[in-house]
Write an enzyme that holds these catalytic residues in place. Structure first.
Site, PDB file in Angstrom:
ATOM      1  N   GLY A  14       0.796  -1.230   0.000  1.00  0.00           N
ATOM      2  CA  GLY A  14       0.000   0.000   0.000  1.00  0.00           C
ATOM      3  C   GLY A  14       0.824   1.272   0.000  1.00  0.00           C
ATOM      4  O   GLY A  14       0.313   2.344   0.345  1.00  0.00           O
ATOM      5  N   SER A  15       2.092   1.199  -0.408  1.00  0.00           N
ATOM      6  CA  SER A  15       2.903   2.426  -0.386  1.00  0.00           C
ATOM      7  C   SER A  15       2.380   3.458  -1.384  1.00  0.00           C
ATOM      8  O   SER A  15       2.484   4.667  -1.146  1.00  0.00           O
ATOM      9  CB  SER A  15       4.374   2.108  -0.652  1.00  0.00           C
ATOM     10  OG  SER A  15       4.580   1.694  -1.981  1.00  0.00           O
ATOM     11  N   ASN A  16       1.792   3.005  -2.485  1.00  0.00           N
ATOM     12  CA  ASN A  16       1.205   3.979  -3.432  1.00  0.00           C
ATOM     13  C   ASN A  16      -0.034   4.641  -2.839  1.00  0.00           C
ATOM     14  O   ASN A  16      -0.218   5.852  -2.981  1.00  0.00           O
ATOM     15  CB  ASN A  16       0.882   3.301  -4.764  1.00  0.00           C
ATOM     16  CG  ASN A  16       2.110   3.199  -5.640  1.00  0.00           C
ATOM     17  OD1 ASN A  16       2.565   4.188  -6.204  1.00  0.00           O
ATOM     18  ND2 ASN A  16       2.680   2.005  -5.727  1.00  0.00           N
ATOM     19  N   MET A  94      -3.258  -6.892  -7.797  1.00  0.00           N
ATOM     20  CA  MET A  94      -2.645  -7.889  -8.665  1.00  0.00           C
ATOM     21  C   MET A  94      -3.683  -8.800  -9.320  1.00  0.00           C
ATOM     22  O   MET A  94      -3.514 -10.019  -9.374  1.00  0.00           O
ATOM     23  CB  MET A  94      -1.615  -8.696  -7.872  1.00  0.00           C
ATOM     24  CG  MET A  94      -0.538  -7.822  -7.233  1.00  0.00           C
ATOM     25  SD  MET A  94       0.245  -6.652  -8.378  1.00  0.00           S
ATOM     26  CE  MET A  94       1.274  -7.775  -9.304  1.00  0.00           C
ATOM     27  N   ARG A  95      -4.741  -8.189  -9.815  1.00  0.00           N
ATOM     28  CA  ARG A  95      -5.779  -8.910 -10.556  1.00  0.00           C
ATOM     29  C   ARG A  95      -6.162  -8.113 -11.782  1.00  0.00           C
ATOM     30  O   ARG A  95      -6.087  -6.886 -11.770  1.00  0.00           O
ATOM     31  CB  ARG A  95      -7.056  -9.074  -9.713  1.00  0.00           C
ATOM     32  CG  ARG A  95      -6.927 -10.061  -8.621  1.00  0.00           C
ATOM     33  CD  ARG A  95      -8.166 -10.126  -7.765  1.00  0.00           C
ATOM     34  NE  ARG A  95      -7.888 -11.026  -6.668  1.00  0.00           N
ATOM     35  CZ  ARG A  95      -8.137 -12.337  -6.693  1.00  0.00           C
ATOM     36  NH1 ARG A  95      -8.771 -12.869  -7.704  1.00  0.00           N
ATOM     37  NH2 ARG A  95      -7.795 -13.111  -5.691  1.00  0.00           N
ATOM     38  N   ASN A 111      -4.598   2.852 -13.168  1.00  0.00           N
ATOM     39  CA  ASN A 111      -3.679   1.827 -12.684  1.00  0.00           C
ATOM     40  C   ASN A 111      -2.252   2.364 -12.691  1.00  0.00           C
ATOM     41  O   ASN A 111      -1.907   3.211 -13.519  1.00  0.00           O
ATOM     42  CB  ASN A 111      -3.753   0.598 -13.606  1.00  0.00           C
ATOM     43  CG  ASN A 111      -2.833  -0.525 -13.158  1.00  0.00           C
ATOM     44  OD1 ASN A 111      -2.784  -0.885 -11.985  1.00  0.00           O
ATOM     45  ND2 ASN A 111      -2.073  -1.083 -14.104  1.00  0.00           N
ATOM     46  N   HIS A 113       1.669   0.974 -13.098  1.00  0.00           N
ATOM     47  CA  HIS A 113       2.403  -0.217 -13.525  1.00  0.00           C
ATOM     48  C   HIS A 113       3.904   0.092 -13.471  1.00  0.00           C
ATOM     49  O   HIS A 113       4.348   1.124 -13.994  1.00  0.00           O
ATOM     50  CB  HIS A 113       1.996  -0.603 -14.952  1.00  0.00           C
ATOM     51  CG  HIS A 113       2.666  -1.860 -15.395  1.00  0.00           C
ATOM     52  ND1 HIS A 113       2.299  -3.104 -14.922  1.00  0.00           N
ATOM     53  CD2 HIS A 113       3.728  -2.062 -16.216  1.00  0.00           C
ATOM     54  CE1 HIS A 113       3.097  -4.015 -15.449  1.00  0.00           C
ATOM     55  NE2 HIS A 113       3.963  -3.419 -16.232  1.00  0.00           N
TER      56      HIS A 113
HETATM   57  C1  GAR Z   1       3.955  -1.319  -7.186  1.00  0.00           C
HETATM   58  O1  GAR Z   1       5.294  -1.401  -7.579  1.00  0.00           O
HETATM   59  C2  GAR Z   1       3.032  -1.295  -8.380  1.00  0.00           C
HETATM   60  O2  GAR Z   1       3.561  -0.586  -9.450  1.00  0.00           O
HETATM   61  C3  GAR Z   1       2.912  -2.758  -8.684  1.00  0.00           C
HETATM   62  O3  GAR Z   1       2.803  -3.380  -7.418  1.00  0.00           O
HETATM   63  C4  GAR Z   1       3.514  -2.590  -6.477  1.00  0.00           C
HETATM   64  C5  GAR Z   1       2.586  -2.295  -5.312  1.00  0.00           C
HETATM   65  O4  GAR Z   1       3.258  -1.624  -4.295  1.00  0.00           O
HETATM   66  N1  GAR Z   1       1.798  -3.034  -9.520  1.00  0.00           N
HETATM   67  C6  GAR Z   1       1.797  -3.968 -10.461  1.00  0.00           C
HETATM   68  O5  GAR Z   1       2.748  -4.689 -10.681  1.00  0.00           O
HETATM   69  C7  GAR Z   1       0.501  -4.082 -11.242  1.00  0.00           C
HETATM   70  N2  GAR Z   1       0.692  -4.876 -12.418  1.00  0.00           N
HETATM   71  P1  GAR Z   1       2.448  -0.931  -3.103  1.00  0.00           P
HETATM   72  O6  GAR Z   1       1.473  -1.983  -2.559  1.00  0.00           O
HETATM   73  O7  GAR Z   1       3.497  -0.599  -2.095  1.00  0.00           O
HETATM   74  O8  GAR Z   1       1.743   0.267  -3.633  1.00  0.00           O
END
Ligand code: GAR
Length: 209
Positions: A14-16, A94-95, A111, A113
């Protein structure tokens, strides 16, 4: 200009989501996070939401492992609507999302990526970039369409690939840019500065809207 009412879907740390909440709390992003949903019961994103007093819950997506479809999709849409959400943010979800969710929130599902799309869609994109021998890698924020990591691109940021990089160090460098890119894309959306023409997202210059 309109204050975004965001619903976040996530699977991991969840850092984003945190970077978005931090920008809101700092008064730099005109938005509120109304609800956070995770498809993993003990995902850290739920702990982060709780720390900020944001309603959150686990969304059971069984029997599918890689997509959001059927009763789980219906339930997801219902929760987002009940929370008054107008913008859906996939923050490490991740779905694959399906047409039901996209139809419920047309042109309002974004999204992030961890690659410079269209290179390296799918999973572990930073490892794909490293294994390919890329000299630059990066992050893309895009509107979601019916494909996998194929929708119109809003923001991209590049990072160098260094000689001694491991998948972990490269992903960490990409994440620093992710945490700027998602709030930036959402601020453009909140300011009404984005319009989609085919594959291209036009960004109106500041002050003309
Ligand atoms: C992030 O690096 C995001 O870009 C990636 O998962 C990570 C989630 O980090 N997303 C994907 O790969 C989607 N295809 P977070 O949970 O710390 O935000």
């Amino acid at each position: 200009m309109s204050r975004l009412k965001i619903g976040v879907l996530g699977s991991g740390s969840g850092s984003n989501m945190q970077s978005i909440v931090d920008e809101i709390e700092a008064g730099r992003l005109d938005a509120e996070v109304r609800v956070v949903l995770a498809d993993v019961p003990d995902a850290k994103i739920l702990d982060r939401a709780k720390r900020h007093g944001i309603p959150c819950q686990y969304l059971d997506c069984a029997p599918w492992k890689t997509k959001l479809e059927g009763p789980a999709e219906d339930r997801c849409i219902e929760i987002l609507r009940d929370a008054g959400v107008d913008t859906v943010v996939l923050a490490g979800f991740m779905r694959i999302v399906k047409p039901g969710l996209l139809a419920a929130f047309p042109n309002r599902v974004l999204n992030i990526h961890p690659a410079l799309l269209p290179a390296f869609p799918g999973v572990h994109s930073w490892t794909q970039a490293l294994d390919y021998g890329c000299k630059v890698a990066g992050v893309t924020v895009h509107f979601v369409d019916g494909g996998t990591d194929t929708g119109p691109i809003i923001v991209q940021k590049a990072v160098p690939v260094l000689e001694d990089d491991t998948p972990e160090t490269l992903h960490a460098r990409i994440q620093v840019e992710e945490h700027k890119a998602f709030p930036e894309a959402l601020a453009l959306l909140a300011a009404g500065r984005l319009s989609v023409e085919g594959r291209r997202v036009r960004i109106d210059p500041a002050g003309t809207v």
